[in-house]
Design a protein around this motif. Sequence first.
Motif, PDB file in Angstrom:
ATOM      1  N   GLN A  45       4.607  14.418  44.484  1.00 25.55           N
ATOM      2  CA  GLN A  45       4.118  14.463  43.105  1.00 25.55           C
ATOM      3  C   GLN A  45       3.975  13.064  42.535  1.00 25.55           C
ATOM      4  N   GLU A  46       4.966  12.191  42.804  1.00 26.22           N
ATOM      5  CA  GLU A  46       4.903  10.836  42.297  1.00 26.22           C
ATOM      6  C   GLU A  46       3.847  10.038  43.073  1.00 26.22           C
ATOM      7  N   ILE A  47       3.463   8.901  42.497  1.00 24.35           N
ATOM      8  CA  ILE A  47       2.486   8.044  43.181  1.00 24.35           C
ATOM      9  C   ILE A  47       3.055   7.560  44.505  1.00 24.35           C
ATOM     10  N   ALA A  48       4.331   7.099  44.489  1.00 23.54           N
ATOM     11  CA  ALA A  48       5.060   6.733  45.714  1.00 23.54           C
ATOM     12  C   ALA A  48       4.322   5.686  46.537  1.00 23.54           C
ATOM     13  N   LEU A  49       3.828   4.640  45.881  1.00 24.59           N
ATOM     14  CA  LEU A  49       3.134   3.556  46.563  1.00 24.59           C
ATOM     15  C   LEU A  49       3.714   2.222  46.114  1.00 24.59           C
ATOM     16  N   TYR A  50       3.449   1.176  46.875  1.00 26.35           N
ATOM     17  CA  TYR A  50       3.883  -0.169  46.518  1.00 26.35           C
ATOM     18  C   TYR A  50       2.834  -0.796  45.608  1.00 26.35           C
ATOM     19  N   GLY A  51       3.208  -1.004  44.360  1.00 24.98           N
ATOM     20  CA  GLY A  51       2.242  -1.522  43.400  1.00 24.98           C
ATOM     21  C   GLY A  51       1.741  -2.906  43.727  1.00 24.98           C
ATOM     22  N   GLY A  52       2.536  -3.701  44.424  1.00 25.68           N
ATOM     23  CA  GLY A  52       2.133  -5.059  44.749  1.00 25.68           C
ATOM     24  C   GLY A  52       1.264  -5.174  45.986  1.00 25.68           C
ATOM     25  N   PHE A  53       0.873  -4.036  46.590  1.00 23.35           N
ATOM     26  CA  PHE A  53       0.016  -4.041  47.773  1.00 23.35           C
ATOM     27  C   PHE A  53      -1.404  -3.660  47.379  1.00 23.35           C
ATOM     28  N   SER A  54      -2.339  -4.113  48.164  1.00 20.34           N
ATOM     29  CA  SER A  54      -3.720  -3.671  47.979  1.00 20.34           C
ATOM     30  C   SER A  54      -3.908  -2.314  48.653  1.00 20.34           C
ATOM     31  N   ILE A  55      -5.068  -1.709  48.425  1.00 22.47           N
ATOM     32  CA  ILE A  55      -5.361  -0.417  49.059  1.00 22.47           C
ATOM     33  C   ILE A  55      -5.341  -0.566  50.576  1.00 22.47           C
ATOM     34  N   LYS A  56      -5.939  -1.634  51.062  1.00 23.20           N
ATOM     35  CA  LYS A  56      -5.986  -1.862  52.513  1.00 23.20           C
ATOM     36  C   LYS A  56      -4.589  -2.059  53.074  1.00 23.20           C
ATOM     37  N   GLU A  57      -3.768  -2.852  52.407  1.00 19.37           N
ATOM     38  CA  GLU A  57      -2.406  -3.105  52.892  1.00 19.37           C
ATOM     39  C   GLU A  57      -1.568  -1.828  52.857  1.00 19.37           C
ATOM     40  N   THR A  58      -1.783  -1.000  51.839  1.00 12.40           N
ATOM     41  CA  THR A  58      -1.046   0.260  51.747  1.00 12.40           C
ATOM     42  C   THR A  58      -1.363   1.164  52.931  1.00 12.40           C
ATOM     43  N   LEU A  59      -2.645   1.336  53.222  1.00 11.23           N
ATOM     44  CA  LEU A  59      -3.033   2.196  54.339  1.00 11.23           C
ATOM     45  C   LEU A  59      -2.654   1.578  55.679  1.00 11.23           C
ATOM     46  N   THR A  60      -2.678   0.253  55.764  1.00  8.14           N
ATOM     47  CA  THR A  60      -2.246  -0.409  56.996  1.00  8.14           C
ATOM     48  C   THR A  60      -0.777  -0.123  57.269  1.00  8.14           C
ATOM     49  N   TYR A  61       0.038  -0.190  56.223  1.00  6.81           N
ATOM     50  CA  TYR A  61       1.475   0.064  56.369  1.00  6.81           C
ATOM     51  C   TYR A  61       1.733   1.476  56.885  1.00  6.81           C
ATOM     52  N   PHE A  62       1.134   2.478  56.238  1.00  7.44           N
ATOM     53  CA  PHE A  62       1.360   3.860  56.666  1.00  7.44           C
ATOM     54  C   PHE A  62       0.704   4.144  58.013  1.00  7.44           C
ATOM     55  N   ARG A 109      13.309   2.977  46.461  1.00  7.91           N
ATOM     56  CA  ARG A 109      13.614   4.410  46.350  1.00  7.91           C
ATOM     57  C   ARG A 109      13.072   4.993  45.051  1.00  7.91           C
ATOM     58  N   ASN A 110      13.243   4.287  43.949  1.00 13.25           N
ATOM     59  CA  ASN A 110      12.813   4.817  42.661  1.00 13.25           C
ATOM     60  C   ASN A 110      11.304   4.862  42.524  1.00 13.25           C
ATOM     61  N   GLU A 111      10.599   4.006  43.249  1.00 13.74           N
ATOM     62  CA  GLU A 111       9.137   4.091  43.266  1.00 13.74           C
ATOM     63  C   GLU A 111       8.649   5.286  44.070  1.00 13.74           C
ATOM     64  N   GLY A 112       9.544   5.888  44.865  1.00 11.73           N
ATOM     65  CA  GLY A 112       9.162   7.016  45.696  1.00 11.73           C
ATOM     66  C   GLY A 112       8.682   6.611  47.074  1.00 11.73           C
ATOM     67  N   SER A 113       8.458   5.326  47.288  1.00 13.19           N
ATOM     68  CA  SER A 113       7.947   4.869  48.577  1.00 13.19           C
ATOM     69  C   SER A 113       8.965   5.052  49.692  1.00 13.19           C
ATOM     70  N   LEU A 114      10.252   4.961  49.365  1.00 10.94           N
ATOM     71  CA  LEU A 114      11.286   5.157  50.382  1.00 10.94           C
ATOM     72  C   LEU A 114      11.246   6.589  50.908  1.00 10.94           C
ATOM     73  N   CYS A 133      22.970   3.236  47.914  1.00 11.46           N
ATOM     74  CA  CYS A 133      23.088   4.642  48.293  1.00 11.46           C
ATOM     75  C   CYS A 133      23.862   5.441  47.247  1.00 11.46           C
ATOM     76  N   LEU A 134      24.860   4.806  46.639  1.00 14.63           N
ATOM     77  CA  LEU A 134      25.725   5.504  45.691  1.00 14.63           C
ATOM     78  C   LEU A 134      25.149   5.534  44.282  1.00 14.63           C
ATOM     79  N   CYS A 135      24.284   4.586  43.937  1.00 16.57           N
ATOM     80  CA  CYS A 135      23.764   4.468  42.575  1.00 16.57           C
ATOM     81  C   CYS A 135      22.345   5.010  42.511  1.00 16.57           C
ATOM     82  N   SER A 136      22.009   5.567  41.357  1.00 14.91           N
ATOM     83  CA  SER A 136      20.694   6.169  41.194  1.00 14.91           C
ATOM     84  C   SER A 136      19.662   5.209  40.617  1.00 14.91           C
ATOM     85  N   ASP A 137      20.106   4.130  39.960  1.00 15.22           N
ATOM     86  CA  ASP A 137      19.150   3.193  39.372  1.00 15.22           C
ATOM     87  C   ASP A 137      19.743   1.795  39.359  1.00 15.22           C
TER      88      ASP A 137
END
Length: 759
Positions: free
Chosen positions: A114-131, A589-594, A665-669
């Motif tokens: 549901q969340e965007i779950a992407l790295y905001g500091g990456f470009s579209i190409k870098e994001t798809l390259t990573y995955f 983790r909070n960005e959802g990318s983890l 791991c123990l903390c939520s934020d």
Amino acid sequence: MEGDSSELELRRRELQSQLSNVNIRKQNAICVRRAYKRYGTKKNPFVILDGLNMTVPKGTIYGLLGASGCGKTTLLSCIVGRKRLNAGEIWVLGGTPGSRGSGVPGPRIGYMPQEIALYGGFSIKETLTYFGWIAGMTDAQIQNRLEFLVKFLMLPDAECMVKNLSGGQQRRVSLASALLHEPELLILDEPTVGVDPLLRQSIWDHLVEITRTGHTTVIITTHYIDETRQAHLIGLMRGGYFLAEESPAKLLRQFEADTLEDVFLKLSVIQNMGRQRRSSIAQAVSSVVGVPNGVVNEAVIVDSAGENNEISGEFGDNISLSARSTSRLSLAISEDPGDLSMSVVPPEDTPPAKISDYFVVLKSNHMKALVWKNFLGMLRNVAMMLFITLLPVAQIVLFCASIGHDPVSLPIAVINHESENNCSTPLHCNSTRLSCHYLNYLAKKDLVLHYYTSEQDAKESVRKGGMYASIAIKHNYSLALQARMVDLKNSHPWDVQSSEIDVYRDVSSKTIAEFIKAYLYDTFQEFAQDYLEACGYDRHLLQYPIRMEKPIYGLSSPNFTDFATPGIILTVIFFLAVALTSGAMLIERNEGSLERSLVIGIGGVELLTAHVICQFVIMVIQSIMVMVVAFALFNMTVTGSLVLVTILTFMTGFCGMCYGFVVSCLCSDERAATYVAMGSFLPTVMLCGIIWPSEAMHYLLRTFAIFLPLTKATESMRNILQRGWDFYEPAVYVGFISIGTWIVIFLTISVLFLKFNKG
């Protein structure tokens, strides 16, 4: 007859849910049987899934529909292996999620949360390259898919940063990341939110196309219920239960409805009609919404104990259905009881787990993607990385420049009743102005002497905080001191009293008070010895009858900076590593990318190892710069091996990184992590003997402090630097063993937490 057919229908569905595992694996992409998941406590339970059954044939589009909070996302998290059921069974692509060789989590799944779950500091190409790298794709394959997806999803230029895109464009990039590697199972959690209607239709056309061959199976959730008319099968959820699992056409025909929303409304009314005492109200409502005849009476929900149950509330929030129910709970009437699958599926099974699956912990393509991603993220934030790198240097400079030095320019009030304030003649045996000479010696200690005419005024200046002490010298000080020194044994009491100097101190600052006391004593001894020598006596007659020989270890004039520097170096490196590691993990983790990376196949050990590699480089740079500043610029004492000091510093930084993993791991934020790190800092500084000797602590605290990470490490570094001991001394290698033990403990906790704490 109607009652008998209802019982037969329920019995048929119960038997159908108990098909053999072999047939289930061959025929369906996903099978969920008797799924049960409960949050909360026994007194205040909050049920998400309760006795839920679900079947997704291979090569189909399955629409999972329901109101917000009914359990759709929780069910999907269980399917991809990120959450675990309290009870029940799940088969995904022929295997149990998380089992060796199942590929789940792994690249066989494409997941869009549901969340965007992407790295905001990456470009579209870098994001798809990573995955793409994580999924095992080559650069050429990634480039081909990138060009197709950018055109198909109407994305902007591939070099655009994700953080600069609109919300709808970011969701399309998220969808592209799930479609990139053409997985066998595609799970899309509300992919069409905020998407143009034309593009939404194009996405659905593409999903229909990729499922034609039977190779790809799609599960999709959406708020736009009627857009799932193109799905082969839909499951309607409410309050953690399935109301129906049929094809859209059958549901529309069966309930004589124009839209699927009307079907959902009618099924919700049926679900709320469990108890006979409410049947009159339910029948009135059913007449309004147009529930087909016969459905209401046949839809009574029966649990395993044979009792009627109900779900009340607008969306089934107040759940009173028994958690023991194992029936399918489908309220819709199937027109073809034998047909639960919408397509012919290939008999494909998951390949058996290989022996190598049990030993290969780090996969090269995963490590390549993770390390590249971490370093790229660091390089994109140059200002922050410079700050993080130079911060420990600034801290050690501030410490060495401000801590451990003798205080100077201390203001002292002076009342000299004997003579004028300045002495121009040299010190000689018959001098009548010995008080003036003594004050000159005091002035050489960088004490700032302020002369007063009244002893009361001098004391008042101390009371007002302007002076640290007042010194009062009597009228006949020189004659009394000479008489006392000539005949010490037969000195008159008035000579003894007149030769004394009265000192009134402000001891609210213990450190400064002790320094003033030491200045007065040491200066008087030096002055008296020079006076004896001027009179022809041996100056050693007035020396303390204790002789301090050359120290076995350390300097002849030890300083506090040498004592505290080892502990400060280790503390700075340790806690900066904690902050850097925990911050990086929590942001990810909070960005959802983890979560997304874990679903696509990244393991906990791989994740930790990648962070260790990248942040260890930063920590090494920090450690080297700190030691250069401390030992080269400020000339801290070094009598032992700098190699051992360097290794111990690196190990301490690595231990801090591992502790940062535990904190994340123990903390939520980030706020909670900051509190934990700050709460750990002060006890560490106080109890580990860094600032003050541990021998001064209460014996219970001293026993507890032995087991803290930095206690033995600090003692070990002191022994290397001050005593010059090598590694084979017990006091040295115990520090290495202690810090190594804590590294193992922290890493083990982190790995276990990532492994067993699903979601």
